[in-house]
Design a protein around this motif. Sequence first.
Motif, mmCIF file in Angstrom:
data_model
loop_
_atom_site.group_PDB
_atom_site.id
_atom_site.type_symbol
_atom_site.label_atom_id
_atom_site.label_comp_id
_atom_site.label_asym_id
_atom_site.label_seq_id
_atom_site.Cartn_x
_atom_site.Cartn_y
_atom_site.Cartn_z
ATOM 1 N N ALA A 30 7.329 -13.165 -8.424
ATOM 2 C CA ALA A 30 6.260 -14.071 -8.001
ATOM 3 C C ALA A 30 4.898 -13.432 -8.219
ATOM 4 C CB ALA A 30 6.436 -14.440 -6.524
ATOM 5 N N ARG A 31 3.894 -14.275 -8.370
ATOM 6 C CA ARG A 31 2.529 -13.789 -8.507
ATOM 7 C C ARG A 31 2.136 -12.953 -7.296
ATOM 8 N NH1 ARG A 31 -0.648 -19.130 -10.808
ATOM 9 N NH2 ARG A 31 0.042 -18.920 -12.978
ATOM 10 N N GLY A 32 1.390 -11.892 -7.563
ATOM 11 C CA GLY A 32 0.922 -11.039 -6.483
ATOM 12 C C GLY A 32 1.874 -9.925 -6.116
ATOM 13 N N THR A 33 3.064 -9.879 -6.722
ATOM 14 C CA THR A 33 4.029 -8.831 -6.393
ATOM 15 C C THR A 33 3.906 -7.664 -7.366
ATOM 16 O OG1 THR A 33 5.781 -9.785 -7.777
ATOM 17 C CG2 THR A 33 5.642 -10.548 -5.488
ATOM 18 N N LEU A 34 4.375 -6.503 -6.929
ATOM 19 C CA LEU A 34 4.380 -5.331 -7.787
ATOM 20 C C LEU A 34 5.273 -5.562 -9.005
ATOM 21 C CD1 LEU A 34 3.664 -2.402 -8.404
ATOM 22 C CD2 LEU A 34 5.459 -1.688 -6.783
ATOM 23 N N GLY A 35 6.389 -6.251 -8.798
ATOM 24 C CA GLY A 35 7.269 -6.555 -9.924
ATOM 25 C C GLY A 35 6.573 -7.368 -10.996
ATOM 26 N N CYS B 184 10.000 -5.725 -5.881
ATOM 27 C CA CYS B 184 9.344 -4.423 -5.684
ATOM 28 C C CYS B 184 8.266 -4.475 -4.611
ATOM 29 C CB CYS B 184 8.727 -3.918 -6.998
ATOM 30 S SG CYS B 184 9.871 -3.823 -8.386
ATOM 31 N N THR B 185 8.381 -5.395 -3.665
ATOM 32 C CA THR B 185 7.372 -5.513 -2.612
ATOM 33 C C THR B 185 7.660 -4.614 -1.420
ATOM 34 O OG1 THR B 185 8.575 -7.427 -1.754
ATOM 35 C CG2 THR B 185 6.722 -7.875 -3.227
ATOM 36 N N GLY B 186 8.823 -4.030 -1.356
ATOM 37 C CA GLY B 186 9.193 -3.156 -0.248
ATOM 38 C C GLY B 186 10.522 -2.501 -0.560
ATOM 39 N N GLY B 187 11.118 -1.895 0.447
ATOM 40 C CA GLY B 187 12.437 -1.306 0.271
ATOM 41 C C GLY B 187 12.422 -0.010 -0.511
ATOM 42 N N HIS C 120 -0.806 1.124 -14.866
ATOM 43 C CA HIS C 120 -0.904 1.912 -13.637
ATOM 44 C C HIS C 120 -0.559 1.010 -12.456
ATOM 45 C CE1 HIS C 120 -3.452 4.228 -16.431
ATOM 46 N NE2 HIS C 120 -3.059 5.282 -15.737
ATOM 47 N N ILE C 121 0.085 1.565 -11.448
ATOM 48 C CA ILE C 121 0.379 0.832 -10.224
ATOM 49 C C ILE C 121 -0.061 1.670 -9.036
ATOM 50 C CG2 ILE C 121 2.294 -0.494 -11.187
ATOM 51 C CD1 ILE C 121 4.225 1.507 -9.889
ATOM 52 N N CYS D 56 12.846 -22.737 6.525
ATOM 53 C CA CYS D 56 11.700 -22.175 7.245
ATOM 54 C C CYS D 56 11.545 -20.735 6.767
ATOM 55 C CB CYS D 56 11.931 -22.243 8.750
ATOM 56 S SG CYS D 56 10.470 -21.861 9.743
ATOM 57 N N GLY D 57 10.956 -20.593 5.560
ATOM 58 C CA GLY D 57 10.966 -19.308 4.884
ATOM 59 C C GLY D 57 9.648 -18.569 4.897
ATOM 60 N N LEU D 58 9.721 -17.296 4.563
ATOM 61 C CA LEU D 58 8.546 -16.446 4.485
ATOM 62 C C LEU D 58 7.753 -16.707 3.208
ATOM 63 C CD1 LEU D 58 9.966 -12.945 5.523
ATOM 64 C CD2 LEU D 58 8.282 -14.272 6.818
ATOM 65 N N PHE D 59 6.426 -16.588 3.312
ATOM 66 C CA PHE D 59 5.585 -16.500 2.131
ATOM 67 C C PHE D 59 5.669 -15.058 1.628
ATOM 68 C CE2 PHE D 59 3.639 -19.948 4.609
ATOM 69 C CZ PHE D 59 3.614 -20.955 3.655
ATOM 70 N N GLN D 60 5.830 -14.892 0.326
ATOM 71 C CA GLN D 60 5.982 -13.562 -0.246
ATOM 72 C C GLN D 60 5.046 -13.403 -1.442
ATOM 73 O OE1 GLN D 60 10.266 -14.004 -0.882
ATOM 74 N NE2 GLN D 60 10.655 -12.448 0.666
ATOM 75 N N GLY D 61 4.496 -12.195 -1.614
ATOM 76 C CA GLY D 61 3.581 -11.935 -2.719
ATOM 77 C C GLY D 61 2.165 -12.343 -2.351
ATOM 78 N N GLY D 62 1.187 -11.651 -2.906
ATOM 79 C CA GLY D 62 -0.201 -11.963 -2.594
ATOM 80 C C GLY D 62 -0.681 -11.187 -1.381
ATOM 81 N N ARG D 63 -1.968 -10.890 -1.366
ATOM 82 C CA ARG D 63 -2.529 -10.077 -0.293
ATOM 83 C C ARG D 63 -2.555 -10.798 1.046
ATOM 84 N NH1 ARG D 63 -7.779 -7.333 -3.356
ATOM 85 N NH2 ARG D 63 -6.576 -6.162 -4.937
ATOM 86 N N ASP D 64 -2.508 -12.131 1.011
ATOM 87 C CA ASP D 64 -2.630 -12.879 2.258
ATOM 88 C C ASP D 64 -1.287 -13.313 2.823
ATOM 89 O OD1 ASP D 64 -2.001 -14.704 0.285
ATOM 90 O OD2 ASP D 64 -3.421 -16.238 0.967
#
Length: 467
Positions: free
Chosen positions: A369-374, A342-345, A383-384, A30-38
């Motif tokens: 994953a797609r949608g992540t800063l990494g 690189c999505t947080g921390g 540029h980021i 039962c995991g989190l969705f990660q990456g992507g604006r939504d």
Amino acid sequence: MHLEFCGAAQEVTGSCHRLQLGGTQLLVDCGLFQGGRDADARNAEPFPFNAADIEAVVLTHAHLDHSGRLPLLVQRGFRGGIWCHPATADLVAIMLEDSAGIIEHETAVTNRKRERKGLPPVKPLYTRADAEAVLEHLRPLRFGETVEIADGVRLRLQDAGHILGSAIAELWLSEGKLQRKLVFSGDLGHRGAPILRDPTPIAEADLVIMESTYGDRCHRPWEDTWRELGEVFDADGQKGNILIPAFAVGRTQELLYVFARHYQDWRLERWHVFLDSPLAIKATAAYRRHLELYDSEACRVQRERGDPFVFPQLRMSESVEDSMALNQVRSGAIIIAGSGMCTGGRIKQHLKHNVWRRDCQLIIAGFQARGTLGRQLVDGARHIRLWGETIRVAARVHTIGGLSAHADRDGLLAWYRGFAAGPTLALVHGEPEAIASLADAVRGLALRVLCPQPGERIDLATVAPSH
């Protein structure tokens, strides 16, 4: 008897699979969705089932894309047991606490901004109290033991070799005269990786649900990976800082282990190595408590050297003040920090202070994953955006895929070939291209290959028994 794919279908994160037989319902992960604006919005959505109707959860391992919505599940009415390896129980306790702390902090920041705009506050996805409530439901189960977790459902966990305590789940289902055996791979480890054993081969199944994160590519040989990594550290000339975004559980411990083993080879005495992650520091302590899961080489290293995760020049940056002090270091530091994508921390702060410098180097040592800063950095972004500021990327980016904790295409195929007869195979936990590529490679081996879509249901009566 049905299996529903509620997450990690045609994508890498959000692992969640629902089994229903008669009046019994249970989840695998039962995991989190990660990456992507939504991602935040998707995580907050209602489950496609009533949480109170779920009798048990099988948790394959502690990474948040497999465990991160458990606090929501309990918050919304789940009252059953969460079955996992004892090491996973140790890790998930610290990971959910950390996740909840980040969520609470980010929500507080958001609400301060909303208050200044005259908007009502929003609630956090879940709190530390919600995360702590999960712990009461954990039911530790060692590898190789079989237990009945619900009416008509027996479970056995086997070593997946991905991170500490990661498990392959064997499930025997019985509903009237219908009987089926399902095997969930969880995340399979990279053969030959440091510290942990290789994934356990399984001989029998009617349906295999297998990850496909690297289903379209193969990792570099380990020898080449160590050589490539060593060349980054051993380069002569003016050196800036080296940043390594790393998953707190798994990747960080592997890095510390190989740094200790190659300390002289890579001339690491010239660097100050900072582990800037309270979560990774706690996870490393958990790794020390479970020597029974080490492979033979790691056991030998531990016997001969003692703690396999320490070496000269290593410093633990646990407090916020310790982390902030690193912002003043312009050269000679290797900084390992989360999050791995690189999505947080704390890695984001280090990127802000270093990635625009030409003498900075960035080592990407895991799947992005797609949608992540990494992923942006891997794809060559010049540029980021960080906290509303545009920052130029002048650092040299090294993508060292051979360090992945996931099995590659060859490893996945090798594990699947361990089944005596080619059972029906469902591919999950991969991006569409990776799933399609692996499906093409395995069609000659499997009785049937499925590439389920989000929300798709399989009637297990239609899955032919493999024996």
